[in-house]
Scaffold this motif. Structure first.
Motif, PDB file in Angstrom:
ATOM      1  N   GLN A  33      -1.042  -6.423   4.565  1.00 40.48           N
ATOM      2  CA  GLN A  33      -0.609  -5.339   3.664  1.00 40.48           C
ATOM      3  C   GLN A  33       0.852  -5.533   3.267  1.00 40.48           C
ATOM      4  O   GLN A  33       1.686  -5.933   4.090  1.00 40.48           O
ATOM      5  N   ARG A  66     -11.358   0.972  -2.052  1.00 36.19           N
ATOM      6  CA  ARG A  66     -10.386   1.846  -2.681  1.00 36.19           C
ATOM      7  C   ARG A  66     -10.820   2.099  -4.124  1.00 36.19           C
ATOM      8  O   ARG A  66     -11.400   1.224  -4.765  1.00 36.19           O
ATOM      9  N   SER A 102      -6.263  -4.930   0.658  1.00 40.85           N
ATOM     10  CA  SER A 102      -5.301  -4.898   1.749  1.00 40.85           C
ATOM     11  C   SER A 102      -5.934  -4.223   2.963  1.00 40.85           C
ATOM     12  O   SER A 102      -6.921  -3.495   2.833  1.00 40.85           O
TER      13      SER A 102
HETATM   14  C1  LIG Z   1       5.740  -3.506  -4.331  1.00 43.63           C
HETATM   15  C2  LIG Z   1       4.767  -2.750  -3.490  1.00 43.63           C
HETATM   16  C3  LIG Z   1       5.235  -1.939  -2.474  1.00 43.63           C
HETATM   17  C4  LIG Z   1       4.356  -1.204  -1.693  1.00 43.63           C
HETATM   18  N1  LIG Z   1       4.844  -0.423  -0.686  1.00 43.63           N
HETATM   19  C5  LIG Z   1       3.993   0.337   0.034  1.00 43.63           C
HETATM   20  C6  LIG Z   1       4.489   1.155   1.080  1.00 43.63           C
HETATM   21  O1  LIG Z   1       5.671   1.151   1.413  1.00 43.63           O
HETATM   22  N2  LIG Z   1       3.599   1.952   1.724  1.00 43.63           N
HETATM   23  C7  LIG Z   1       2.253   1.970   1.409  1.00 43.63           C
HETATM   24  O2  LIG Z   1       1.484   2.704   2.013  1.00 43.63           O
HETATM   25  N3  LIG Z   1       1.748   1.146   0.450  1.00 43.63           N
HETATM   26  C8  LIG Z   1       2.588   0.357  -0.232  1.00 43.63           C
HETATM   27  N4  LIG Z   1       2.102  -0.473  -1.211  1.00 43.63           N
HETATM   28  C9  LIG Z   1       0.658  -0.455  -1.487  1.00 43.63           C
HETATM   29  C10 LIG Z   1      -0.141  -1.348  -0.565  1.00 43.63           C
HETATM   30  O3  LIG Z   1       0.480  -2.584  -0.320  1.00 43.63           O
HETATM   31  C11 LIG Z   1      -1.488  -1.653  -1.193  1.00 43.63           C
HETATM   32  O4  LIG Z   1      -1.405  -1.748  -2.551  1.00 43.63           O
HETATM   33  C12 LIG Z   1      -2.519  -0.625  -0.922  1.00 43.63           C
HETATM   34  O5  LIG Z   1      -2.599  -0.513   0.452  1.00 43.63           O
HETATM   35  C13 LIG Z   1      -3.905  -1.040  -1.501  1.00 43.63           C
HETATM   36  O6  LIG Z   1      -3.964  -2.385  -1.590  1.00 43.63           O
HETATM   37  P1  LIG Z   1      -5.140  -3.278  -2.204  1.00 43.63           P
HETATM   38  O7  LIG Z   1      -5.275  -2.901  -3.620  1.00 43.63           O
HETATM   39  O8  LIG Z   1      -4.585  -4.653  -1.999  1.00 43.63           O
HETATM   40  O9  LIG Z   1      -6.350  -3.017  -1.360  1.00 43.63           O
HETATM   41  C14 LIG Z   1       2.955  -1.261  -1.958  1.00 43.63           C
HETATM   42  C15 LIG Z   1       2.489  -2.108  -2.978  1.00 43.63           C
HETATM   43  C16 LIG Z   1       3.380  -2.842  -3.732  1.00 43.63           C
HETATM   44  C17 LIG Z   1       2.843  -3.741  -4.818  1.00 43.63           C
END
Ligand SMILES: Cc1cc2nc3c(=O)[nH]c(=O)nc-3n(C[C@H](O)[C@H](O)[C@H](O)COP(=O)(O)O)c2cc1C
Length: 191
Positions: A137, A177, A14
């Motif tokens: 994201q 990450r 992300s």
């Molecule tokens: C259901 C869900 C809700 C999320 N909500 C948030 C959020 O509100 N704030 C946040 O910083 N990351 C949130 N995340 C995490 C990010 O979307 C993301 O997982 C993180 O930035 C790392 O992503 P990557 O593993 O795709 O690189 C959420 C992930 C999921 C699956």
């Protein structure tokens, strides 16, 4: 045999929404993203999801309305939190709200399966955006869990927002990450 999809999945990540900016996907790319996003596993062909696209000045208007709602629900909310609401949707040029439409007492398809199908739509958006060279994201926040916020988006009582997928062009390289090692989470089952 080509393994470019595997390479893509190994590299996927992300991009924090605040680091996304213009250019946005153009209208053809956006249509492609939306159309491919809804090609997901869907037990019983219920299509328990829909998508709402936020773009242009409407993003800031929605943020402002959330801030007003927040101030009404919690008159003690610090100005910093209200400002966060105002800014939530301002960085990425496109935000797609993924809406789950769950039939709670469906005779064959448990609510969990419907919700997971909606989650697949959200994940497809992340994958599609990155495959077109954009960053994205998945964010949520309090408005996903509040009925009055749902009404601001025009949702029915049976609907809820499960994701805001922020999409745009990454302004910076994102450091890798820390991720779980496969050995920590994968195991054979032994009888
Ligand atoms: C259901 C869900 C809700 C999320 N909500 C948030 C959020 O509100 N704030 C946040 O910083 N990351 C949130 N995340 C995490 C990010 O979307 C993301 O997982 C993180 O930035 C790392 O992503 P990557 O593993 O795709 O690189 C959420 C992930 C999921 C699956």
């Amino acid at each position: 045999m080509s393994d470019h999809i595997i390479d893509f999945l190994r590299a996927r990540h992300s991009t924090p929404a605040m680091q996304l900016g213009e250019p946005a996907p153009d209208s053809r790319q956006l249509r492609t993203l939306l159309e491919t996003a809804i090609r997901v596993p869907d037990h019983g062909k219920l299509a328990p999801w829909r998508l709402i696209v936020l773009q242009g000045p409407d993003k800031a208007i929605y943020g402002e309305r959330l801030a007003q709602l927040h101030a009404r629900i919690d008159p003690q909310a610090p100005p910093k939190k209200l400002e966060k609401d105002r800014q939530r949707f301002n960085a990425a040029p496109v935000v797609i709200a993924v809406i789950a439409r769950i039939e709670e007492n469906h005779p064959k398809v448990p609510a969990q399966e419907q919700l997971l199908s909606a989650g697949c739509v959200a994940y497809n958006l992340l994958l599609g955006a990155q495959s077109l060279g954009f960053g994205a994201q998945w964010l949520t926040g309090w408005s996903c869990y509040h009925r009055e916020a749902a009404k601001l988006l025009g949702l029915a009582d049976s609907e809820r927002t499960i994701a805001y997928i922020h999409i745009g062009t990454p302004r910076e390289l994102i450091p890798e990450r820390e991720r779980p090692l496969p050995i920590e989470v994968i195991s054979p089952w032994k009888a």
